[in-house]
Design a protein around this motif. Structure first.
Motif, PDB file in Angstrom:
ATOM      1  N   GLU A 200      91.902   2.294 -40.832  1.00 38.02           N
ATOM      2  CA  GLU A 200      92.776   1.293 -41.436  1.00 38.02           C
ATOM      3  C   GLU A 200      91.948   0.029 -41.621  1.00 38.02           C
ATOM      4  O   GLU A 200      91.437  -0.530 -40.653  1.00 38.02           O
ATOM      5  CB  GLU A 200      93.986   1.029 -40.530  1.00 38.02           C
ATOM      6  CG  GLU A 200      95.232   0.553 -41.255  1.00 38.02           C
ATOM      7  CD  GLU A 200      95.156  -0.894 -41.699  1.00 38.02           C
ATOM      8  OE1 GLU A 200      94.361  -1.657 -41.119  1.00 38.02           O
ATOM      9  OE2 GLU A 200      95.904  -1.271 -42.623  1.00 38.02           O
ATOM     10  N   ILE A 201      91.817  -0.429 -42.852  1.00 34.59           N
ATOM     11  CA  ILE A 201      90.900  -1.513 -43.165  1.00 34.59           C
ATOM     12  C   ILE A 201      91.185  -2.771 -42.353  1.00 34.59           C
ATOM     13  O   ILE A 201      90.271  -3.430 -41.846  1.00 34.59           O
ATOM     14  CB  ILE A 201      90.922  -1.842 -44.683  1.00 34.59           C
ATOM     15  CG1 ILE A 201      89.953  -2.985 -45.010  1.00 34.59           C
ATOM     16  CG2 ILE A 201      92.320  -2.133 -45.176  1.00 34.59           C
ATOM     17  CD1 ILE A 201      88.520  -2.734 -44.640  1.00 34.59           C
ATOM     18  N   GLY A 202      92.443  -3.127 -42.185  1.00 33.05           N
ATOM     19  CA  GLY A 202      92.774  -4.341 -41.462  1.00 33.05           C
ATOM     20  C   GLY A 202      92.314  -4.314 -40.020  1.00 33.05           C
ATOM     21  O   GLY A 202      91.806  -5.305 -39.482  1.00 33.05           O
ATOM     22  N   ARG A 203      92.465  -3.175 -39.373  1.00 30.43           N
ATOM     23  CA  ARG A 203      92.053  -3.054 -37.971  1.00 30.43           C
ATOM     24  C   ARG A 203      90.529  -3.105 -37.850  1.00 30.43           C
ATOM     25  O   ARG A 203      89.992  -3.658 -36.882  1.00 30.43           O
ATOM     26  CB  ARG A 203      92.617  -1.773 -37.366  1.00 30.43           C
ATOM     27  CG  ARG A 203      94.144  -1.773 -37.316  1.00 30.43           C
ATOM     28  CD  ARG A 203      94.707  -0.659 -36.473  1.00 30.43           C
ATOM     29  NE  ARG A 203      96.155  -0.694 -36.509  1.00 30.43           N
ATOM     30  CZ  ARG A 203      96.920  -1.499 -35.770  1.00 30.43           C
ATOM     31  NH1 ARG A 203      96.342  -2.346 -34.943  1.00 30.43           N
ATOM     32  NH2 ARG A 203      98.238  -1.478 -35.865  1.00 30.43           N
ATOM     33  N   ASN A 204      89.841  -2.563 -38.823  1.00 35.30           N
ATOM     34  CA  ASN A 204      88.382  -2.621 -38.780  1.00 35.30           C
ATOM     35  C   ASN A 204      87.871  -4.040 -39.034  1.00 35.30           C
ATOM     36  O   ASN A 204      86.928  -4.497 -38.387  1.00 35.30           O
ATOM     37  CB  ASN A 204      87.790  -1.644 -39.799  1.00 35.30           C
ATOM     38  CG  ASN A 204      87.977  -0.194 -39.380  1.00 35.30           C
ATOM     39  OD1 ASN A 204      88.089   0.100 -38.190  1.00 35.30           O
ATOM     40  ND2 ASN A 204      88.037   0.709 -40.340  1.00 35.30           N
ATOM     41  N   LEU A 205      88.503  -4.749 -39.957  1.00 38.79           N
ATOM     42  CA  LEU A 205      88.115  -6.135 -40.187  1.00 38.79           C
ATOM     43  C   LEU A 205      88.444  -7.000 -38.972  1.00 38.79           C
ATOM     44  O   LEU A 205      87.697  -7.927 -38.635  1.00 38.79           O
ATOM     45  CB  LEU A 205      88.822  -6.682 -41.426  1.00 38.79           C
ATOM     46  CG  LEU A 205      88.368  -6.114 -42.774  1.00 38.79           C
ATOM     47  CD1 LEU A 205      89.234  -6.664 -43.900  1.00 38.79           C
ATOM     48  CD2 LEU A 205      86.897  -6.411 -43.045  1.00 38.79           C
ATOM     49  N   ALA A 206      89.541  -6.693 -38.302  1.00 36.18           N
ATOM     50  CA  ALA A 206      89.902  -7.435 -37.088  1.00 36.18           C
ATOM     51  C   ALA A 206      88.876  -7.193 -35.986  1.00 36.18           C
ATOM     52  O   ALA A 206      88.503  -8.122 -35.247  1.00 36.18           O
ATOM     53  CB  ALA A 206      91.295  -7.025 -36.618  1.00 36.18           C
ATOM     54  N   THR A 207      88.398  -5.955 -35.867  1.00 32.85           N
ATOM     55  CA  THR A 207      87.369  -5.637 -34.871  1.00 32.85           C
ATOM     56  C   THR A 207      86.086  -6.385 -35.183  1.00 32.85           C
ATOM     57  O   THR A 207      85.450  -6.978 -34.296  1.00 32.85           O
ATOM     58  CB  THR A 207      87.102  -4.123 -34.850  1.00 32.85           C
ATOM     59  OG1 THR A 207      88.315  -3.436 -34.545  1.00 32.85           O
ATOM     60  CG2 THR A 207      86.043  -3.773 -33.807  1.00 32.85           C
ATOM     61  N   GLU A 208      85.703  -6.384 -36.428  1.00 31.86           N
ATOM     62  CA  GLU A 208      84.503  -7.095 -36.874  1.00 31.86           C
ATOM     63  C   GLU A 208      84.620  -8.586 -36.539  1.00 31.86           C
ATOM     64  O   GLU A 208      83.686  -9.206 -36.002  1.00 31.86           O
ATOM     65  CB  GLU A 208      84.353  -6.891 -38.380  1.00 31.86           C
ATOM     66  CG  GLU A 208      83.155  -7.544 -39.025  1.00 31.86           C
ATOM     67  CD  GLU A 208      83.150  -7.275 -40.520  1.00 31.86           C
ATOM     68  OE1 GLU A 208      82.340  -6.467 -40.981  1.00 31.86           O
ATOM     69  OE2 GLU A 208      83.995  -7.882 -41.228  1.00 31.86           O
ATOM     70  N   GLN A 209      85.779  -9.170 -36.842  1.00 38.51           N
ATOM     71  CA  GLN A 209      85.998 -10.591 -36.582  1.00 38.51           C
ATOM     72  C   GLN A 209      85.941 -10.894 -35.087  1.00 38.51           C
ATOM     73  O   GLN A 209      85.333 -11.884 -34.662  1.00 38.51           O
ATOM     74  CB  GLN A 209      87.360 -11.011 -37.144  1.00 38.51           C
ATOM     75  CG  GLN A 209      87.685 -12.480 -36.955  1.00 38.51           C
ATOM     76  CD  GLN A 209      89.013 -12.851 -37.593  1.00 38.51           C
ATOM     77  OE1 GLN A 209      89.521 -12.158 -38.472  1.00 38.51           O
ATOM     78  NE2 GLN A 209      89.587 -13.963 -37.154  1.00 38.51           N
ATOM     79  N   TYR A 210      86.578 -10.045 -34.282  1.00 39.20           N
ATOM     80  CA  TYR A 210      86.583 -10.282 -32.832  1.00 39.20           C
ATOM     81  C   TYR A 210      85.175 -10.211 -32.248  1.00 39.20           C
ATOM     82  O   TYR A 210      84.762 -11.078 -31.472  1.00 39.20           O
ATOM     83  CB  TYR A 210      87.484  -9.265 -32.137  1.00 39.20           C
ATOM     84  CG  TYR A 210      87.453  -9.421 -30.630  1.00 39.20           C
ATOM     85  CD1 TYR A 210      88.276 -10.336 -29.989  1.00 39.20           C
ATOM     86  CD2 TYR A 210      86.575  -8.672 -29.848  1.00 39.20           C
ATOM     87  CE1 TYR A 210      88.222 -10.509 -28.617  1.00 39.20           C
ATOM     88  CE2 TYR A 210      86.508  -8.844 -28.475  1.00 39.20           C
ATOM     89  CZ  TYR A 210      87.340  -9.762 -27.867  1.00 39.20           C
ATOM     90  OH  TYR A 210      87.262  -9.939 -26.506  1.00 39.20           O
TER      91      TYR A 210
END
Length: 337
Positions: A10-20
């Motif tokens: 899921e793109i949003g969860r991957n971008l959130a992981t990257e951001q964190y």
């Protein structure tokens, strides 16, 4: 170098992981992340989301739409695309230097047979003159990440349909994407990679980047997110990437002209949107109706400019009194794009 191979699609969860990981974890070496996801569109930080997508097509085909922290243009991804991201100390790389950031990827692709792969222009990777990767960059708190796409086997038939806005005029101050001729990488790889899958492609790139024959040799370099970190990542996901206000409401102020001819007349809607909300809407045309369309205009003022919110705002209104003989769903589709 450390690496993370994300398990979520899921793109949003991957971008959130990257951001964190960028903002909250201190690494003593650079970090590389790989991820791939279900069909989605990611717009750049400064773009007008609705100006970049074919909203009707996206809704009908259940394509996820989100906004990223970095600039650049809109991209379509599916499970045939592999994303990569490098996170480094800001002082170690010049912001905007995509050539240096992407060199390890280009070198790995050369080793896999794509010898004509190169960096071109500001932030694109090309093979035989056609784009297979777009890249963007973001810097904060002493760190920079540069992330990009690698189109291995994307459904290219979807790209022009999902990213081509219908002919109705949308005018805004958003930064518009520049469309390029795109291609998949797989045909340009060596014969032994012609049927490679995205997971296999990811593992091969990791081995190329680390110069090893097996991922077992770099097991100590794989970073694993802890349960506590995952809770924080989930919060970022909810606050940003699954948040309508971030994805659509952060779009610059814009205006929309929607006009369609029906058997019972033509409707011409002029809509002004600010912070994702309708701040003014006017209806013109030769349609018939016993009601005053100013009632509809008043009902829609302040409503979120998306299909679901508009349908809800008009749910208790008999639209046939205002647009006689025109289907309710057609009127809502016209207004909502």
């Amino acid at each position: 170098m450390y690496y993370v191979a994300m398990k979520d699609h899921e793109i949003g969860r991957n971008l959130a992981t990257e951001q964190y990981l960028m903002n909250n974890v201190d690494f003593d070496e650079p970090l590389v992340l790989f991820y791939y996801e279900e069909p989605c569109i990611i717009v750049g930080r400064n773009q007008n989301t609705l100006e970049e997508i074919n909203a009707d097509y996206v809704r009908e085909h259940h394509i996820t739409v989100t906004r990223r922290l970095s600039g650049g243009g809109a991209v379509y991804q599916d499970l045939g695309n592999l994303c990569f991201s490098f996170v480094v100390d800001r002082d170690s790389q010049e912001f905007g230097d995509f050539k240096t950031f992407t060199k390890p990827i280009i070198d790995a692709l050369h080793d896999m047979g794509a010898t004509t792969a190169t960096v071109s222009g500001r932030n694109d990777l090309l093979v035989d003159g056609k784009k297979f990767s777009g890249n963007a960059m973001y810097s904060r708190n002493g760190k920079t990440f540069s992330h990009g796409t690698l189109m291995l086997n994307v459904d290219l038939n979807v790209v022009p349909q999902a990213l081509t806005v219908p002919t109705d005029k949308i005018a805004s101050k958003g930064i518009k994407s520049v469309r390029s001729r795109v291609t998949n990488l797989r045909p340009y790889l060596a014969p032994e990679y012609q049927n490679i899958t995205v997971p296999e492609f990811q593992d091969t790139l990791l081995k190329e980047l680390f110069h090893v024959d097996s991922l077992d040799q770099i097991a100590d370099k794989e970073y694993h997110v802890t349960p506590e970190q995952q809770k924080a990542i989930d919060k970022i996901y909810e606050d940003y990437y699954a948040n309508w206000d971030w994805v659509y409401g952060k779009s610059p102020e814009f205006s929309v002209k929607r006009r369609q001819h029906f058997d019972m007349g033509t409707i011409d809607a002029r809509i002004s949107v600010d912070d994702g909300l309708i701040n003014n809407i006017k209806f013109y045309g030769d349609f018939f109706g016993s009601g005053n369309v100013q009632d509809i205009e008043a009902a829609l003022k302040g409503v979120r400019y998306d299909h679901e919110a508009i349908a809800k705002a008009l749910a208790d209104i008999d639209l046939n009194q205002y647009f006689t003989g025109i289907e309710r769903s057609a009127v809502i589709d016209l207004i909502a794009q």
